[in-house]
Design an enzyme around this catalytic site. Sequence first.
Site, short mmCIF file in Angstrom:
data_model
loop_
_atom_site.label_atom_id
_atom_site.label_comp_id
_atom_site.label_asym_id
_atom_site.label_seq_id
_atom_site.Cartn_x
_atom_site.Cartn_y
_atom_site.Cartn_z
N GLU A 294 0.78 -1.34 -0.06
CA GLU A 294 -0.12 0.10 -0.04
C GLU A 294 1.13 1.26 0.01
O GLU A 294 1.99 1.31 0.84
CB GLU A 294 -1.08 -0.04 1.25
CG GLU A 294 -1.96 1.06 1.12
CD GLU A 294 -2.78 1.23 2.13
OE1 GLU A 294 -4.03 1.72 2.24
OE2 GLU A 294 -2.52 0.77 3.44
N GLY B 68 3.10 2.04 10.87
CA GLY B 68 3.02 1.42 12.02
C GLY B 68 2.73 0.15 11.92
O GLY B 68 3.37 -1.00 12.51
N GLU C 187 -2.39 -3.92 6.93
CA GLU C 187 -3.50 -4.76 7.22
C GLU C 187 -3.53 -5.83 6.09
O GLU C 187 -4.57 -6.24 5.95
CB GLU C 187 -4.63 -4.13 6.95
CG GLU C 187 -5.20 -3.43 5.86
CD GLU C 187 -4.74 -2.06 5.55
OE1 GLU C 187 -3.93 -1.56 6.32
OE2 GLU C 187 -5.29 -1.39 5.00
N GLU D 109 -5.80 -2.84 12.49
CA GLU D 109 -5.57 -3.40 11.34
C GLU D 109 -6.64 -4.47 11.33
O GLU D 109 -6.89 -5.10 10.13
CB GLU D 109 -4.23 -4.10 11.53
CG GLU D 109 -3.12 -3.16 11.71
CD GLU D 109 -3.20 -1.88 10.45
OE1 GLU D 109 -3.62 -2.02 9.60
OE2 GLU D 109 -2.60 -0.70 11.18
N HIS E 14 -9.61 -3.36 9.50
CA HIS E 14 -9.48 -3.68 8.24
C HIS E 14 -9.65 -4.67 7.21
O HIS E 14 -10.09 -4.98 6.35
CB HIS E 14 -8.10 -3.21 7.59
CG HIS E 14 -7.66 -1.72 7.95
ND1 HIS E 14 -8.50 -0.75 7.02
CD2 HIS E 14 -6.72 -0.97 8.16
CE1 HIS E 14 -8.00 0.57 7.34
NE2 HIS E 14 -6.87 0.45 7.97
N GLU F 80 -9.33 4.38 6.32
CA GLU F 80 -8.41 4.81 7.54
C GLU F 80 -9.38 5.56 8.44
O GLU F 80 -9.07 5.55 9.68
CB GLU F 80 -7.25 5.63 7.01
CG GLU F 80 -6.30 4.76 5.96
CD GLU F 80 -5.67 3.53 6.64
OE1 GLU F 80 -5.90 3.16 7.79
OE2 GLU F 80 -5.27 2.70 5.84
N1 BES Z 1 -3.10 0.97 5.89
C1 BES Z 1 -2.16 1.45 6.97
C2 BES Z 1 -0.86 1.22 6.68
C3 BES Z 1 -0.29 2.47 5.62
C4 BES Z 1 0.23 3.62 6.22
C5 BES Z 1 0.18 2.31 4.49
C6 BES Z 1 0.59 4.59 5.15
C7 BES Z 1 0.47 3.06 3.45
C8 BES Z 1 1.01 4.11 3.94
C9 BES Z 1 -2.46 1.00 8.18
O1 BES Z 1 -3.73 0.41 8.31
C10 BES Z 1 -2.59 2.12 9.24
O2 BES Z 1 -3.31 2.94 9.19
N2 BES Z 1 -1.47 2.00 9.98
C11 BES Z 1 -1.35 2.98 11.18
C12 BES Z 1 -1.47 2.88 12.48
C13 BES Z 1 -2.93 2.79 13.12
C14 BES Z 1 -2.93 2.49 14.42
C15 BES Z 1 -3.18 4.45 12.73
C16 BES Z 1 0.13 3.79 10.95
O3 BES Z 1 0.71 2.77 10.25
O4 BES Z 1 0.20 4.60 11.60
ZN ZN Z 2 -5.32 1.68 8.63
#
Ligand code: BES
Ligand code: ZN
Length: 864
Positions: free
Chosen positions: A134, A270, A273, A307, A310, A329
């Site tokens: 992603e 962080g 998913e 996650e 998702h 998100e």
């Molecule tokens: N889908 C995102 C991961 C992501 C973030 C992919 C940016 C590509 C670019 C994942 O579901 C996500 O949102 N992760 C968050 C943690 C969450 C608890 C807010 C993150 O990585 O900060």
């Molecule tokens: Zn997310």
Amino acid sequence: MSEKKTFERLPKNVVPKNYSLRLQPDLKAFTFAGNEVVTIEVTEATNKIVMNCLDIVISMASYTAADKSSTPTITYNKEEETTTLTFPEALSVGTGDLTLEFTGELNNKMKGFYRSKYKAPNGEERYLACTQFEATDARRAFPCWDEPAVKATFEITLVAPKDRVALSNMQVTEKKPCEKDADLVEVKYGKTPIMSTYLLAFIVGEFDYVEATSSDGVLVRVYTPLGKKEQGDFALEVAVKTLPFYKDYFDIAYPLPKIDLIAIPDFAAGAMENWGLVTYRETALLVDPKNSSASAKQWVALVVGHELAHQWFGNLVTMEWWTHLWLNEGFASWIEYLCVDFCFKDYDIWTQFVTSDYTRALELDALKNSHPIEVAVGHPSEVDEIFDLISYSKGASVIRMLHDYIGDEDFKNGMNHYLSKHQYKNTFTEDLWESLGKASGKPVNDVMSTWTKQMGFPVIKVTAEQKGNNRELTLTQRKFCADGSAGGDSLWMVPISISTSADPNKAAVKIMLDKPSTTVTIENVSADQWIKLNPGTVGFYRTQYTPEMLDLLLPSIKDQSLPPRDRLGLINDMFALAKAGEVSTVEVLRLIDAYKNETNYTVWNDICSTLGSLSALLLHTDYHDNLKAFGRNLLSPIADKLGWEAAEGEGHLDSLLRSMVLLRLGRFSHTDTVSKAKVKFNDHTCGKETIPADLRGSVYHSVLAHADEETFKAVLKFFREQELHEEKERIMRALGAVKEPALIKQVLDFSLSDEVRSQDTVFVLTGVVGSKDGLEMAWKFLQEKWDVLHRRYEGGFLLSRLVKNCTEGFATEDKAKEVETFFAAHSAPAAERTIQQSLENIRLNKKWLERDSDKIKEFLSGSS
Ligand code: BES
Ligand code: ZN
């Protein structure tokens, strides 16, 4: 600034149905070889197939349909991240097999198919291979139709060294020795459901795991570094509780036979998913029973909750295009709190939502350079740009407001309708509104469109008039602008609740404000009773009261009869109004006095962030020390009450409060705190007495803030001895607290050294911006090292974060010009909006100081 890149989505004349994909990473040469047979459907006769492809070399391509094969010429377009296969004759309508062979690099950029370094138990440095696709990086691992709406099924085979763990989205169906090489095995996985490319994942490495089966029959494994299994227990417990929780909430079973949660040592975000194989930063998954803090545990719970949500919302039902990313998100960022609230009642997590998401979103969204939740995006650099607080935190906040407006029962039913109707397909924002509208019978689409299609939010001005036993309120909405300007004629449909002192926890009146102004009568309120808008701080707006209404509220803050979320919302609104010049900053500093007996962690957290912002501003003045004295006075009583030792039977929130208060007192140079921290640190490092994990971050900050060269060296030595990444991160985040320019320089250089993973550079580097010299030096360093940093992250959100942190703290027009000039010459497509936001913040800071500085100085000199 760089030009907007032109962009077109892939043509729809050829669509993939199934990919049979085989990948073989080479963990020594850092390359991979792959081949795929894509069953495609030609919907319109064409001699060209255009698919996404980046940094991959295709060595062979052919198309077979109805027993006839044809070989294309291959061209690449790097800008558009595509490859075009041109056939001598048009392919006829119907299905056929496209076969491709290709090779690529296992890169070190934490995107696509990449390598990550770890230490084996024998001390040897080794590499694993893993993926992060992603938003638009599946195309770096195999040529594909890399758009969320182009769903297909996938049959994956990985070829891996026989002593390594090889994982993908589905369960293993076959494992056999590789014919050509006895050291390799070929692992086949079950066919995936129809899904988007960005959710695929492949991992080859060495891991241990713990496992359990959830009450709804899903096999859950948490993969940890070798020998660290027990660090997976906490996440496993959360996952096993969470899966049935979501199954019940959505009333839809988890659709895959297994789910793995795995910690990757180098990871940009962080967590991610990927369907059935969720990847995490080590600090977002691993909990060491002896060395993890309460806040680290809480973070793991939230990320796991996010996650796993998702898996339904995003994976089963996916946004049609990145314009609707916020659906994914925003929703997951909301429901992660619902899930943690279910698993850990004592975290009082919904109150924490208000500081972690709601207020941060309001702050950003008041800028002219914010953007609507739904925003047209095209080129990948624009897609990267919207993984921001608007999609996440504003998205989560407006969903929370909507949930409150229609109620849990209708919300749940609507969710089930939405997920069932669109499963294995793609959606637009309107589809969610339609389901929730149907379930609730309320005008969800009309209301919510005003929040997702226009940027910003309103401030509601309230005036009150006592009429006998009733209070007549006049409510007026206008766009809230960070610079206090009028803001044009945007209008929102604002669900407004109003509470009174008769029952602070319940709305006495609810109305829908759908025009510029309205009046509301609250019955049976005497002249001395308070009235408050937005109980629970769920409405995404700010409130501006008359001084008389505010005065009536003061006693309820002091005696805490006003609920915590309301106390928090009120002071946060006031501070925002001060920043915008609507009220004086001194008025807010005076209001803080009403909070001196505060006991709630989250309310304190918000006040401390406010003081933190003010401290960043006053760095540019000659009376910064006076603010520190103000902070010491404010926090000393609560610090005395809490002490350094955990009391018998105290809870999660007490631990969070203690570590936060001690951290802030250290920053405010509180003598006792600093000297005690030094003693604790020495005792800890020489093995005499271990500091509880909750206090370590605060102690490190205090020690470093007053460190000389020798202490700094001791901290670095200590850093090198740590194995737990959480511990390393705590130290890295604290390093920048040093004050000596010579040490600041060392911290900056250290941030780019081999000892700091790329994923952590931002923590180290931006740690220094809390001092005047540090801010200046970080900005210089960013400019000097721009090429290195830009190459390292290839744009991406880590670079944007860096740019933001190193620039937005300035407060002069000269600095704004300097930042502008630099980025005019150094393009950063994925950080463009961030740069504009920083420039806006710099100019707002300047105005703020011009307006209020003298008065703040006078107030602070009087109070310390
Ligand atoms: N889908 C995102 C991961 C992501 C973030 C992919 C940016 C590509 C670019 C994942 O579901 C996500 O949102 N992760 C968050 C943690 C969450 C608890 C807010 C993150 O990585 O900060
Ligand atoms: Zn997310």
